[in-house]
Write an enzyme that holds these catalytic residues in place. Structure first.
Site, mmCIF file in Angstrom:
data_model
loop_
_atom_site.group_PDB
_atom_site.id
_atom_site.type_symbol
_atom_site.label_atom_id
_atom_site.label_comp_id
_atom_site.label_asym_id
_atom_site.label_seq_id
_atom_site.Cartn_x
_atom_site.Cartn_y
_atom_site.Cartn_z
ATOM 1 N N SER A 1 -6.426 -8.631 -1.060
ATOM 2 C CA SER A 1 -5.725 -7.651 -0.219
ATOM 3 C C SER A 1 -4.611 -6.934 -0.982
ATOM 4 C CB SER A 1 -5.160 -8.321 1.037
ATOM 5 O OG SER A 1 -4.382 -9.449 0.703
ATOM 6 N N LEU A 2 -3.764 -7.683 -1.686
ATOM 7 C CA LEU A 2 -2.710 -7.019 -2.458
ATOM 8 C C LEU A 2 -3.311 -6.178 -3.580
ATOM 9 C CD1 LEU A 2 0.077 -9.762 -2.736
ATOM 10 C CD2 LEU A 2 -0.082 -7.854 -1.122
ATOM 11 N N ALA B 1 0.834 -1.204 0.000
ATOM 12 C CA ALA B 1 0.000 0.000 0.000
ATOM 13 C C ALA B 1 0.866 1.251 0.000
ATOM 14 C CB ALA B 1 -0.932 -0.003 1.213
ATOM 15 N N ASN C 1 3.428 -7.291 6.085
ATOM 16 C CA ASN C 1 2.590 -8.404 5.669
ATOM 17 C C ASN C 1 2.655 -8.634 4.173
ATOM 18 O OD1 ASN C 1 1.769 -8.987 8.251
ATOM 19 N ND2 ASN C 1 -0.217 -7.972 8.084
ATOM 20 N N ARG D 1 -13.378 -18.305 3.653
ATOM 21 C CA ARG D 1 -12.498 -18.516 4.790
ATOM 22 C C ARG D 1 -13.239 -18.542 6.126
ATOM 23 N NH1 ARG D 1 -7.490 -14.462 3.233
ATOM 24 N NH2 ARG D 1 -6.523 -15.826 1.674
ATOM 25 N N ARG E 1 -13.070 -11.068 3.947
ATOM 26 C CA ARG E 1 -12.332 -10.736 2.729
ATOM 27 C C ARG E 1 -12.190 -11.938 1.818
ATOM 28 N NH1 ARG E 1 -7.062 -11.400 1.233
ATOM 29 N NH2 ARG E 1 -6.299 -11.841 3.345
ATOM 30 N N GLY F 1 -0.367 -16.223 -1.314
ATOM 31 C CA GLY F 1 -1.392 -16.629 -2.265
ATOM 32 C C GLY F 1 -1.319 -15.964 -3.617
ATOM 33 N N GLY F 2 -1.045 -14.677 -3.675
ATOM 34 C CA GLY F 2 -0.968 -13.992 -4.955
ATOM 35 C C GLY F 2 -1.894 -12.795 -5.019
ATOM 36 N N LYS G 1 8.619 0.631 10.848
ATOM 37 C CA LYS G 1 8.903 0.485 12.276
ATOM 38 C C LYS G 1 10.122 -0.401 12.507
ATOM 39 C CE LYS G 1 5.739 -1.505 14.839
ATOM 40 N NZ LYS G 1 4.527 -1.678 15.676
ATOM 41 N N HIS H 1 -5.486 -13.366 10.944
ATOM 42 C CA HIS H 1 -4.894 -13.112 9.630
ATOM 43 C C HIS H 1 -5.108 -11.695 9.103
ATOM 44 C CE1 HIS H 1 -3.292 -14.146 5.728
ATOM 45 N NE2 HIS H 1 -4.439 -13.932 5.110
ATOM 46 N N GLU I 1 -8.405 -19.860 -5.321
ATOM 47 C CA GLU I 1 -8.436 -19.906 -3.866
ATOM 48 C C GLU I 1 -9.878 -19.885 -3.381
ATOM 49 O OE1 GLU I 1 -5.893 -16.878 -2.261
ATOM 50 O OE2 GLU I 1 -4.169 -17.524 -3.438
ATOM 51 N N HIS J 1 -7.457 -16.983 9.363
ATOM 52 C CA HIS J 1 -7.150 -17.875 8.244
ATOM 53 C C HIS J 1 -7.322 -19.315 8.705
ATOM 54 C CE1 HIS J 1 -5.187 -19.612 4.762
ATOM 55 N NE2 HIS J 1 -5.133 -18.421 4.216
#
Length: 477
Positions: free
Chosen positions: A362-363, A18, A44, A270, A357, A50-51, A37, A322, A114, A227
């Site tokens: 996420s990516l 991000a 993460n 999930r 989600r 996963g991709g 930090k 997760h 997935e 997860h």
């Protein structure tokens, strides 16, 4: 110790996808400072296996939207999901322009599938080490106007006349003030608050606390995803959902398929899978006998199994914390309700994940909304103002006791007594003006946990869900 001063046009707190996606798309006329930090790779995003989900090769983004909405039990914002899946169709091509090379096989891309995806649309790099390869390439592509500082703990934001104009921080043990025309929070989620998690240990909800202190609105903090498949060993290791997409099934000790009742089987959403695995007695395994070329396609998993002397054909798994769907409320450009403050990635609640989600969104979120934040950022006039910060005066031993207590209630089905006890114990802590890095870091973690605990209790008071229902929907990976 004297105060060190840094000046930049835009401060981005975080160094995951991000943050990097935002930095890559900002105008080159801006000076940009990214701070992490810990080391810059302790994110993460670097751990992602996963991709990246994308409808790049599909005729439209309709099916991707439908799967996203279905996984969330239709609690995602449809308009925001439209943005994610439609603009996400270009993400693969755009990343390739920065040198990312997605896995291919004879005939084209090596697409995976997935949980809750009805189609193969997951793009990988390096098998199950997508995050590490993508982040290495994109960080190498950062332009000269972007600087990165590691080991910087931001413990407070500076506001003036209702606008965010900088941050107070420590670099190692040296206090610094960072003056900035705009601040982007890209600090990730909350998993590092407990031990049993797939998250990097540095990801402890700092952004939630920083935003809350300056008046930004937080939403849906009780929506926490677990997860289904972390290795059931002494130390948690994520087992990518792509393994089930490649043919692995969840079985019990006798080899019975534990998700046989679900229409999607072991590739159910999930939250459904994690709930079933949590409720079951006895060990659950991933049976990988139907997965071809496992060592070639999942090299990280194979290496981990070898190190831990686990038979990769029968992998013991259990759920673990997760992903955080709630966070800082933002508009569709990543703007918060505080002037000069933006949020992107897991720390933000962009409305696209709802209660659960969809895998590998996420990516994609980081890339799509990072680009949007880059377009939206406007600079305020910087200032030399500082902010006095108070921290909890707590010993490391007392802090570890409270952290252990967090681990007992930050679970799929939290104990409300443990949760209330934690709030009572932290309510009585004394404060001090003697601000050190260690006390600041401990304070951020405890305040983040307090925000989560208060949100879960508020949900209980409003009867939004009882605990078993929440297990199936909102407090899951």
């Amino acid at each position: 110790m004297s105060l060190h001063i840094e000046r930049t046009d835009i401060l981005i707190i975080g160094t995951g996808l991000a943050a990097v996606a935002t930095a890559l798309h900002l105008a080159k006329s801006f000076s940009v400072l990214l701070v992490s930090k810990g080391e810059m790779t302790e994110s993460n995003s670097d751990l992602a296996q996963g991709g990246i989900a994308s409808a790049y090769l599909e005729k439209s983004s309709t099916a991707h939207k439908e799967d996203t909405m279905l996984a969330s039990k239709n609690t995602s914002c449809a308009e925001r999901v439209d943005i994610l899946v439609e603009e996400g169709r270009q993400a693969i091509e755009e990343m390739e322009r920065f040198g990312v090379r997605f896995d291919r096989e004879e005939g084209g891309y090596a697409l995976g599938r997935e949980g809750a995806h009805r189609l193969n649309r997951i793009f990988h790099v390096g098998g199950d080490e997508t995050g590490r390869h993508v982040m290495r390439q994109l960080r190498q592509s950062l332009p000269d106007n972007v600087n990165v500082l590691e080991r910087v703990l931001v413990h407070d934001l500076i506001t003036r006349d209702g606008k965010v104009v900088g941050a107070m921080a420590f670099r190692d043990e040296v206090p610094i003030r960072i003056e900035a025309g705009a601040v982007v929070l890209a600090t990730g989620g909350i998993g590092g608050l407990i031990d049993w998690t797939s998250n990097a240990r540095t990801v402890t909800g700092d952004g939630l606390v920083l935003a809350n202190r300056c008046g930004a609105k937080l939403t849906h903090l009780q929506r926490i995803q677990f997860h289904p498949t972390l290795l059931a060993t002494d130390e948690p290791h994520l087992v990518t959902e792509a393994l089930r997409g490649a043919g692995a099934t969840l079985v019990d000790e006798e080899g019975n398929h534990v998700m046989a009742h679900h229409p999607l089987g072991s590739l159910a959403p999930r939250d459904d899978v994690a709930r079933i695995l949590t409720e079951r007695m006895g060990t659950v395994y991933l049976d990988t006998t139907n997965v071809t070329r496992l060592r070639e396609r999942f090299p990280k998993l194979a290496l981990t199994c070898d190190k831990l002397r686990i038979d990769p054909r029968r992998i013991p798994v259990r759920p673990g914390l997760h992903f955080h769907m709630g966070g800082i409320e933002v508009d569709d450009m990543g703007r918060t309700d505080v002037d000069g403050l933006y949020a992107v990635g897991e720390v933000a609640d962009a409305g696209i994940h709802g209660m659960n989600r969809l895998a590998s969104n996420s990516l994609l979120e980081c890339w799509v909304f990072g680009k949007r934040v880059a377009r939206a950022v406007r600079l305020n006039q910087t200032t030399t103002a500082t902010k006095e910060t108070l921290v909890y005066d707590i010993s490391p031993v007392a802090f570890q006791a409270l952290r252990a207590q967090i681990g007992r209630w930050l679970t799929i089905s939290p104990s409300l007594d443990e949760l209330k006890g934690f709030l009572q114990n932290t309510q009585t802590l004394t404060m001090t003006k003697h601000v050190t890095r260690q006390l600041s870091e401990q304070t951020l973690q405890l305040d983040a946990a307090r925000l989560l605990a208060q949100s879960i209790l508020e949900m209980e008071r409003n009867d939004e869900y009882d605990i078993p229902t929440r297990t199936a929907t909102s407090v899951l990976d």
